[in-house]
Design an enzyme around this catalytic site. Sequence first.
Site, mmCIF file in Angstrom:
data_model
loop_
_atom_site.group_PDB
_atom_site.id
_atom_site.type_symbol
_atom_site.label_atom_id
_atom_site.label_comp_id
_atom_site.label_asym_id
_atom_site.label_seq_id
_atom_site.Cartn_x
_atom_site.Cartn_y
_atom_site.Cartn_z
ATOM 1 N N GLU A 221 0.253 -10.056 -7.566
ATOM 2 C CA GLU A 221 1.117 -10.078 -6.384
ATOM 3 C C GLU A 221 1.591 -11.500 -6.052
ATOM 4 O O GLU A 221 1.640 -11.900 -4.896
ATOM 5 C CB GLU A 221 0.389 -9.454 -5.190
ATOM 6 C CG GLU A 221 0.006 -8.001 -5.431
ATOM 7 C CD GLU A 221 -0.672 -7.364 -4.238
ATOM 8 O OE1 GLU A 221 -0.309 -6.225 -3.897
ATOM 9 O OE2 GLU A 221 -1.567 -7.996 -3.647
ATOM 10 N N ASP B 157 -4.524 1.373 -5.865
ATOM 11 C CA ASP B 157 -4.686 0.478 -4.712
ATOM 12 C C ASP B 157 -5.244 1.198 -3.494
ATOM 13 O O ASP B 157 -4.509 1.419 -2.531
ATOM 14 C CB ASP B 157 -3.343 -0.170 -4.370
ATOM 15 C CG ASP B 157 -3.466 -1.300 -3.347
ATOM 16 O OD1 ASP B 157 -4.583 -1.796 -3.134
ATOM 17 O OD2 ASP B 157 -2.436 -1.685 -2.771
ATOM 18 N N GLU C 137 -5.924 0.881 5.121
ATOM 19 C CA GLU C 137 -4.547 0.484 4.848
ATOM 20 C C GLU C 137 -3.659 1.664 4.519
ATOM 21 O O GLU C 137 -2.478 1.686 4.881
ATOM 22 C CB GLU C 137 -4.545 -0.529 3.694
ATOM 23 C CG GLU C 137 -3.182 -0.960 3.221
ATOM 24 C CD GLU C 137 -3.252 -1.913 2.040
ATOM 25 O OE1 GLU C 137 -2.181 -2.252 1.511
ATOM 26 O OE2 GLU C 137 -4.372 -2.321 1.641
#
Length: 718
Positions: free
Chosen positions: A307, A381, A409
């Site tokens: 990332e 993820d 998340e």
Amino acid sequence: MLRKLLAILSAFLCFGLANQGHAEDGYDLWLRYRPLESSTVERYASRITNVVGPTDRPTIGAAVEELQRGVKGLFGHDLVRRETVMHDGAVLVTRADSPLLKNLDLPFARLGDEGYLIRTAMVQGKRTTIIAGNGDIGALYGVFRFLRLLQAGQPIDRLDIVDAPKLQVRVLNHWDNLDRHVERGYAGQSLWDWQKLPRFKDPRYTDYARANASIGINGTVLTNVNANADILRPDYLQKVKALAELFRPYGIKVYLTARFSAPIELGGLGTADPLDPAVRAWWKAKIDEIYAVIPDFGGLLVKANSEGQPGPADYHRTHAEGANMLADALAPHHGILMWRAFVYAAENAEDRHKQAYTEFQPLDGKFRDNVLVQVKNGAIDFQPREPFHPLFGAMPRTPLMMEFQITKEYLGFATHLAYLGTMWEEVLEADTFRPARGSTVAKVIETPVDAGAVTGMAGVANIGSDRNWSGSQFDQANWYAFGRFAWDPDAKAEAIARDWARMTWGKDPAVTDTIVRMMMGSREAVVDYMTPLGLTHQMATGHHYGPGPWVSDLKRPEWNPVYYAQARPDGIGFDRTSRGSDALAQYAPQVARNWGSLATVPDELLLWFHHLPWDHRMKSGRTLWDALVIRYDAGVDHVRRMQADWVGLRGKVDETRWAEVRDFLEIQLDEAIWWRDASIAWFQSISKRPLPEGHKPPAHDLDYYKAITTPYAPGQGK
């Protein structure tokens, strides 16, 4: 007469306070220590009269203080402390080398450095409850276990408990930035007030340490994996030192994230190449400096070449070469390096599921002994459901530590009730078949790769400055469950949920049974209304709040939900068989065969591994399209059942927390319906199939849902 009336009124008020409690806000977590029934107190009265423990050891002191705090809250009276004098009903908190234990045959050899025993025995002719470990920290862990027994009202007459952690490194990863913003945090600002440290040490830091020690967590990574090199500056190290001093009596080491390019940003070097002698020298000096300030510093955590973060690949070096450079500098201080295996890159056209395995598996055996490769539970993820990561079992010569995400998340942030213990148990129980049947993920991470090798588990923290710590009352359960699974990866989610419910909400079976029932089905409900039948990553991009299955315009393909669903007129699902990306080949042959066959793949992973026609017949006989719609509705219906269960608990738990949970469940229902309607509207626009009978259409058309934006959703990266 007046005196008698006042006495009656006083008794009534005391009874009301004992049963209703003060206006609770969740701050006390599972360490509430609320008064027990008088009959239970009477039963304990002769068994717990005083506490004996050395006064010159900070960790034993913390243990004794916690025991006194617990007894005061549970029994309503103080527990007398003595250093050596025994009386009937004494609780002896000590270490294996105590002279008071020298004539007793106790199994200290089974405890390791952090284990404990709790045993009822005669000491100096007095009936005593012994709580002891080989080290002081074992005694502290034992006290918390003993208090758990008391909170549950369990018998303590003939105790014989021996327990020790199965993993050595049990850490929270705080994704906290120096400006106090928490990436993927939904509970307010960071706890760490760097501007006021080191001078002002918030008392809350000690309560944080108490809570972690109560569940066996022994480390905390204070800073975000998207690291800021400034944390390694001398002034910030003094701030870190202040936290380390507060945490030390509770057995908690501090760790920091290391930005791989720090030699450039802080050291003024022209490179961060891990094979450059000047870079190696800079890191050695910096790590020596850290240990001079914090002698028991735990080590470093690194996110590299993922990332956009810098890393060894920037210099055409491997992850092993980058990790080993830092590990060599840590080794003289007995520090460890946690190196994340979460990697994916825009220039890599390979299925994102495969990228970590492709980069790391060939490096098996090439990492230093003090490196732990930190692997997420799944290959994408932290999704509501993922198959276990293919690296587990595939690197037998490399210590792998589990990385779970405690903060939600992708599971509705703080407002959705989603107990993650069931998710973690599912992953840990999964059989890797490497090297053979029975090699579960839990066994892989528990078993040292060689004598003395490190084992561990990390959890991305959900803790913030909110008064209730985690943003909601039920999210506290995920913090609690993480600690219990890190201590014992073979633990069971339901037993953990029951312990948490008793300590957090009281031990009335009507309350506990209802809460546990809600918790045990809650994560599956989220899966159903967000990503049923193996769909994944259908969240709106960036903030990951709410549905966005139609998003397709972002520059990196794997940022787009359409990449994962692969929904087309011919069908839906990501083909990871040999006909597609062949990600299944990264698993052991037995696993690949099971998940690769439509006859044996579980429905829960169907669309993760297979692209199938909308009219594919499921094992139930329904079409895939009908089964998908039914799952969306099942998720919404479960939220409604949780609401009904919670309404039934009004008056049985304190009103303040009850009302908060009620309101959050209303939010969850609204958003579950939003997820259901938006997802069905999108997929129906592609499938062109009618809804199954009895299932109502979305409340609005697709354009309505596409137009919803939430640019200020919390927790986004900075």
